[in-house]
Design a protein around this motif. Sequence first.
Motif, mmCIF file in Angstrom:
data_model
loop_
_atom_site.group_PDB
_atom_site.id
_atom_site.type_symbol
_atom_site.label_atom_id
_atom_site.label_comp_id
_atom_site.label_asym_id
_atom_site.label_seq_id
_atom_site.Cartn_x
_atom_site.Cartn_y
_atom_site.Cartn_z
ATOM 1 N N GLU A 177 8.265 16.570 -1.456
ATOM 2 C CA GLU A 177 6.898 16.256 -1.044
ATOM 3 C C GLU A 177 6.863 15.091 -0.050
ATOM 4 N N SER A 178 8.055 14.719 0.472
ATOM 5 C CA SER A 178 8.211 13.642 1.469
ATOM 6 C C SER A 178 7.838 12.264 0.919
ATOM 7 N N LEU A 179 7.985 12.089 -0.381
ATOM 8 C CA LEU A 179 7.781 10.770 -0.973
ATOM 9 C C LEU A 179 9.114 10.026 -1.041
ATOM 10 N N ARG A 180 9.019 8.720 -0.894
ATOM 11 C CA ARG A 180 10.227 7.878 -0.908
ATOM 12 C C ARG A 180 10.424 7.354 -2.331
ATOM 13 N N VAL A 181 11.521 7.788 -2.963
ATOM 14 C CA VAL A 181 11.707 7.538 -4.386
ATOM 15 C C VAL A 181 13.113 7.024 -4.665
ATOM 16 N N THR A 182 13.207 6.093 -5.618
ATOM 17 C CA THR A 182 14.500 5.591 -6.078
ATOM 18 C C THR A 182 14.565 5.683 -7.598
ATOM 19 N N ILE A 183 15.803 5.714 -8.100
ATOM 20 C CA ILE A 183 16.064 5.730 -9.545
ATOM 21 C C ILE A 183 16.889 4.492 -9.871
ATOM 22 N N ASP A 184 16.390 3.660 -10.754
ATOM 23 C CA ASP A 184 17.183 2.506 -11.184
ATOM 24 C C ASP A 184 18.077 2.947 -12.347
ATOM 25 N N ASP A 185 19.271 3.421 -11.990
ATOM 26 C CA ASP A 185 20.230 3.904 -12.991
ATOM 27 C C ASP A 185 21.258 2.834 -13.362
ATOM 28 N N GLN A 186 20.884 1.577 -13.116
ATOM 29 C CA GLN A 186 21.787 0.464 -13.469
ATOM 30 C C GLN A 186 21.599 0.167 -14.961
ATOM 31 N N LEU A 187 22.185 1.029 -15.791
ATOM 32 C CA LEU A 187 21.902 1.031 -17.222
ATOM 33 C C LEU A 187 22.530 -0.147 -17.947
ATOM 34 N N PRO A 234 0.689 7.390 9.018
ATOM 35 C CA PRO A 234 2.052 7.807 9.369
ATOM 36 C C PRO A 234 2.908 7.991 8.114
ATOM 37 N N PHE A 235 3.894 8.871 8.214
ATOM 38 C CA PHE A 235 4.836 8.991 7.103
ATOM 39 C C PHE A 235 6.219 9.279 7.663
ATOM 40 N N MET A 236 7.234 8.931 6.894
ATOM 41 C CA MET A 236 8.608 9.305 7.220
ATOM 42 C C MET A 236 9.399 9.411 5.925
ATOM 43 N N ARG A 237 10.356 10.317 5.931
ATOM 44 C CA ARG A 237 11.195 10.494 4.759
ATOM 45 C C ARG A 237 12.231 9.381 4.692
ATOM 46 N N PRO A 266 0.856 -1.196 0.000
ATOM 47 C CA PRO A 266 0.000 0.000 0.000
ATOM 48 C C PRO A 266 0.889 1.242 0.000
ATOM 49 N N MET A 267 0.390 2.308 -0.552
ATOM 50 C CA MET A 267 1.234 3.495 -0.784
ATOM 51 C C MET A 267 1.883 4.011 0.506
ATOM 52 N N TRP A 268 1.114 4.117 1.586
ATOM 53 C CA TRP A 268 1.651 4.721 2.809
ATOM 54 C C TRP A 268 2.714 3.861 3.462
ATOM 55 N N LEU A 269 2.660 2.564 3.231
ATOM 56 C CA LEU A 269 3.533 1.629 3.926
ATOM 57 C C LEU A 269 4.739 1.206 3.094
#
Length: 432
Positions: free
Chosen positions: A347-357, A415-418, A316-319
Amino acid sequence: MRILNIDGTITTTTTTKILNKLAGEKQEDDFVNKYDLNIEKLKIVTQDPTSGKGHYIFLPRGAILFNLIKEYIYGLYADLECFYIEAPVLTDFENLAVANHVEQSGENTYHTNSSGRHLVTKIGVLYSQLGLVGENGLSSSHLPLKLFEMTKCCRLEERYSPLRRACEFTMIDMHELFNNLNESLDESLQIHKKILELASEFNLDFYCTYKVTNDFLEKNLEWILQLVRLHEREALLLEANPRKGRPINVEYHFDVGEGNPLEVSAFQLDYDNPIKFGILKEDGSNPIVLHANIIGSIERFMYAILSRIIDRGCFPMWLAPEQVRLIPDSVDDLELCIKYASMLNKESLRVTIDDQLQCSMEQRYALAKESMIPVIVHVRAENASILQAPSFYNYTDFRLKEFTEQVKLETKGKPFMRATYPHRLSQWPGYF
């Protein structure tokens, strides 16, 4: 076997698989099932190389998940208006009430002798709470008194598995002290409702055992049936030993398909420990204690909800430890991914970039799905298209403003956390 049915009858058989499991002998559970394997792939926990077998480190994804759940649980108990305390892990085995509880529980406790003192690690959180009240006294004007705690506990295990059976875990418990039985029964009913609400929110299919003395069952059958009918499900009825001073113990179990069902939640009434800890009301009588485990331990609860998430195939998005995965099509698209990641992070969203090209687009997409990330975005030539997203997001293209607005609505009140990890997966060690 005794089965308490919704209509109030007591029968000796059931077709419910989990109740038959609960009524039978405990099974060996040192197996690895599909959930263990998937949790390992998600890189939630790993064995601590410095602490020995059965002790685990929460990896970065697991640490975020752990703390989000901890904050969620804190909110459950905050709604009940209870006093939150923090207490030590070690306790004095020379305290007779502590020693008696350790011996009665049958748990294998860690013992240490230091500076002439015999100390044990906690296996439950009642010691500090009830000891505090026993030491300082109890006024009737403060009843009902609610105390709540989250404390690390330890016990020796012969068999162990991550989250499901560990030598160290975070125990959560509230103890409520009451003037009389009627007050404690009214509150127990509210705790029962809270636990069923929890089960509904996380799609946990609970089954109950009611361990009850014959005297309590006879006198309070209608109240017990009220619990069963609220649950809308038959329950396993077990006989409690009246000499232990705990007339009713209700446990909520979740079936993971193999081995023993998990006990996730419980509550019980306790006449015995107020005596042992010397807790007296002003009139010299002992209060009644309600042990209210809406969630027994964070780790076991994590295992239960992860099994549902694995079946669903997505957090789920929050978790979600990672809420958004950006996949650049080529090195030329990396700068746009970094820009998106920076804006999402604000915006306190947890984001990753898959730059393993060095990996293909298909391989990186498969890895994101295996990590059960809710939103996967393909970034190519100034375009960002959604490869996967929850139903609340209504666009196939990635519109940053609309996306963040919809996420805020979807996760409102949760709940949220960065995240503290770097955005680019090329910077992640393989064991994370």
